[in-house]
Write a protein that holds these residues in place. Structure first.
Motif, mmCIF file in Angstrom:
data_model
loop_
_atom_site.group_PDB
_atom_site.id
_atom_site.type_symbol
_atom_site.label_atom_id
_atom_site.label_comp_id
_atom_site.label_asym_id
_atom_site.label_seq_id
_atom_site.Cartn_x
_atom_site.Cartn_y
_atom_site.Cartn_z
ATOM 1 N N LEU A 166 0.837 -1.204 0.000
ATOM 2 C CA LEU A 166 0.000 0.000 0.000
ATOM 3 C C LEU A 166 0.871 1.253 0.000
ATOM 4 C CD1 LEU A 166 -2.786 -0.774 2.657
ATOM 5 C CD2 LEU A 166 -2.903 -1.028 0.172
ATOM 6 N N GLY A 183 2.543 4.412 1.294
ATOM 7 C CA GLY A 183 2.922 4.802 2.648
ATOM 8 C C GLY A 183 3.452 3.652 3.485
ATOM 9 N N GLY A 215 6.101 2.014 2.983
ATOM 10 C CA GLY A 215 7.560 2.054 3.059
ATOM 11 C C GLY A 215 8.213 1.319 1.891
ATOM 12 N N LYS A 216 7.456 1.131 0.818
ATOM 13 C CA LYS A 216 7.921 0.422 -0.373
ATOM 14 C C LYS A 216 9.148 1.050 -1.009
ATOM 15 C CE LYS A 216 4.138 0.392 -2.771
ATOM 16 N NZ LYS A 216 4.335 1.712 -2.917
ATOM 17 N N THR A 227 11.191 3.342 0.146
ATOM 18 C CA THR A 227 12.338 3.352 1.060
ATOM 19 C C THR A 227 12.981 1.967 1.088
ATOM 20 O OG1 THR A 227 11.103 4.934 2.405
ATOM 21 C CG2 THR A 227 13.045 3.951 3.424
ATOM 22 N N THR A 277 7.851 -3.133 7.936
ATOM 23 C CA THR A 277 8.539 -1.851 8.080
ATOM 24 C C THR A 277 8.165 -1.132 9.376
ATOM 25 O OG1 THR A 277 6.817 -0.589 6.963
ATOM 26 C CG2 THR A 277 8.543 -1.526 5.566
ATOM 27 N N LYS A 278 8.945 -0.110 9.674
ATOM 28 C CA LYS A 278 8.713 0.814 10.795
ATOM 29 C C LYS A 278 8.757 0.107 12.147
ATOM 30 C CE LYS A 278 6.115 3.499 7.479
ATOM 31 N NZ LYS A 278 5.011 4.346 7.137
ATOM 32 N N ASP A 326 11.092 0.420 14.055
ATOM 33 C CA ASP A 326 11.786 1.308 14.980
ATOM 34 C C ASP A 326 10.762 2.078 15.809
ATOM 35 O OD1 ASP A 326 11.285 2.250 12.296
ATOM 36 O OD2 ASP A 326 12.148 4.168 12.883
HETATM 37 P P1 GDP Z 1 5.668 4.019 -0.123
HETATM 38 O O1 GDP Z 1 4.553 4.985 -0.387
HETATM 39 O O2 GDP Z 1 5.154 2.656 0.220
HETATM 40 O O3 GDP Z 1 6.698 3.986 -1.194
HETATM 41 O O4 GDP Z 1 6.348 4.504 1.240
HETATM 42 P P2 GDP Z 1 7.681 5.362 1.467
HETATM 43 O O5 GDP Z 1 8.886 4.536 1.222
HETATM 44 O O6 GDP Z 1 7.573 6.654 0.764
HETATM 45 O O7 GDP Z 1 7.572 5.578 3.051
HETATM 46 C C1 GDP Z 1 6.535 6.337 3.647
HETATM 47 C C2 GDP Z 1 7.096 7.102 4.837
HETATM 48 O O8 GDP Z 1 7.536 6.197 5.828
HETATM 49 C C3 GDP Z 1 8.299 7.948 4.461
HETATM 50 O O9 GDP Z 1 8.241 9.143 5.204
HETATM 51 C C4 GDP Z 1 9.489 7.092 4.908
HETATM 52 O O10 GDP Z 1 10.606 7.869 5.240
HETATM 53 C C5 GDP Z 1 8.914 6.388 6.123
HETATM 54 N N1 GDP Z 1 9.523 5.077 6.374
HETATM 55 C C6 GDP Z 1 9.722 4.062 5.506
HETATM 56 N N2 GDP Z 1 10.267 2.990 6.136
HETATM 57 C C7 GDP Z 1 10.437 3.353 7.434
HETATM 58 C C8 GDP Z 1 10.943 2.679 8.597
HETATM 59 O O11 GDP Z 1 11.364 1.519 8.594
HETATM 60 N N3 GDP Z 1 10.928 3.391 9.768
HETATM 61 C C9 GDP Z 1 10.454 4.667 9.825
HETATM 62 N N4 GDP Z 1 10.471 5.272 11.008
HETATM 63 N N5 GDP Z 1 9.965 5.316 8.760
HETATM 64 C C10 GDP Z 1 9.948 4.670 7.585
#
Ligand code: GDP
Length: 294
Positions: free
Chosen positions: A107, A109, A111-112, A114, A246-247, A249
């Motif tokens: 989905l 947000g 964390g894909k 990243t 993800t996340k 932390d």
């Molecule tokens: P995508 O929409 O699935 O591609 O998600 P993003 O990679 O853009 O990540 C969404 C938000 O979550 C961004 O602000 C990232 O910096 C943050 N994020 C991604 N992975 C992590 C993680 O493992 N820990 C934390 N704290 N933030 C994360």
């Protein structure tokens, strides 16, 4: 936020000391405590119940050696069963040399993007030739984000901002990567705020077109029970090979790891622990069991 489950268990099993054998009555009360703690840690209710029933069978009748603290013994049984429930040992991703294509789904947000950057970084450090493909045709910002990450880690990012055909774009990217002799291609795809039919059709069409050696589903551990529902819907359509949590932390206990494994029966392969490119670990069931027990 959560009371330490190991300590709680040890407290409730203290009365067992010196009793010889662990009996059903001894364990029933204390395991209720474990079940409550698992549910607090986001483990699905049914999964927690099955788990407790299994532990009860293992624990009842276990000899309590006079030299061993029985509470510690139960904690160990709970710990080992938790790790077993999450697959027991780490599972590697499938990599080939001809080349390896890794499809990343989830989905918006979750964390894909990243994660795609982090995985590229990890594999590059292992000596692989890596290229990233920006497959999100809806959000120009997602392309920019991947390009910034690519620059940071020194990995080329293929993109076609004008192309509105995701399958074609990804195929073009793979052709380009192959022409460059790349042996590892990571495809970051578009996500939505909620699962919708069009998105699912697009990602399944991409998968069919490119036959990836590994399809990874990325899920935000902070979303608790929703993480399990999302995993199930993606798996039904996409039949993925592994899960990225993800996340971790954040202050989540990570119980979603247990539920996802139990519900979709696919291995968890990575955990993401932060926003830095280095904050990625291979998933270890034992470590996750430690974390859930606190
Ligand atoms: P995508 O929409 O699935 O591609 O998600 P993003 O990679 O853009 O990540 C969404 C938000 O979550 C961004 O602000 C990232 O910096 C943050 N994020 C991604 N992975 C992590 C993680 O493992 N820990 C934390 N704290 N933030 C994360």
């Amino acid at each position: 936020m959560f009371e330490n489950l190991s300590e709680r268990l040890e407290r409730s099993f203290k009365i067992l000391k010196g009793q010889g054998k662990i009996t059903e009555i001894n364990v029933a009360e204390s395991l209720k405590d474990v079940r409550r703690a698992l549910i607090e840690a986001d483990v699905n209710y049914k999964v927690a119940k099955t788990f407790i029933d299994d532990v009860k069978v293992k624990a009842v009748g276990t000899e309590v050696l006079t030299a061993v603290n029985p509470s510690q013994m139960i904690v160990k049984i709970v710990h080992d069963e938790l790790a077993a429930l999450m697959g027991g040992k780490a599972v590697e991703i499938n990599l080939k040399d001809s080349p390896s294509i890794i499809l990343v789904a989830g989905l918006q947000g979750s964390g894909k993007t990243t994660f795609s950057g982090k995985l590229a970084n990890m594999l590059k450090k292992k000596g692989r030739g890596v290229m990233l493909i920006a497959g999100d045709i809806y959000r120009p910002a997602a392309i920019d984000q991947l390009k910034i990450l690519g620059e940071q880690i020194g990995v080329e990012v293929y993109s076609e901002p004008e192309n509105k055909n995701a399958v074609q774009l990804v195929e073009n990217g793979i052709k380009y990567a192959k022409s460059k002799g790349t042996n590892t291609i990571i495809v970051d795809t578009a996500g939505r705020l909620a699962i919708d039919e069009q998105m699912m059709q697009e990602i399944t069409a991409i998968k069919r077109a490119i036959s990836p050696s590994e399809t990874l589903f990325v899920v935000d551990s902070m979303t608790g029970q929703d993480a399990v529902n999302t995993a199930k819907e993606f798996n039904d359509k996409l039949d993925f090979d592994g899960v990225v949590l993800t996340k971790l932390d954040g202050d989540t206990r990570g119980g979603a790891a247990i539920s996802i494994r139990a519900v979709v029966n696919k291995p968890l392969k990575f955990v993401s622990n932060g926003e830095k490119m280095e904050a990625l670990d291979v998933f270890h069931p034992e470590r996750m069991a430690d974390r859930i027990l606190g």
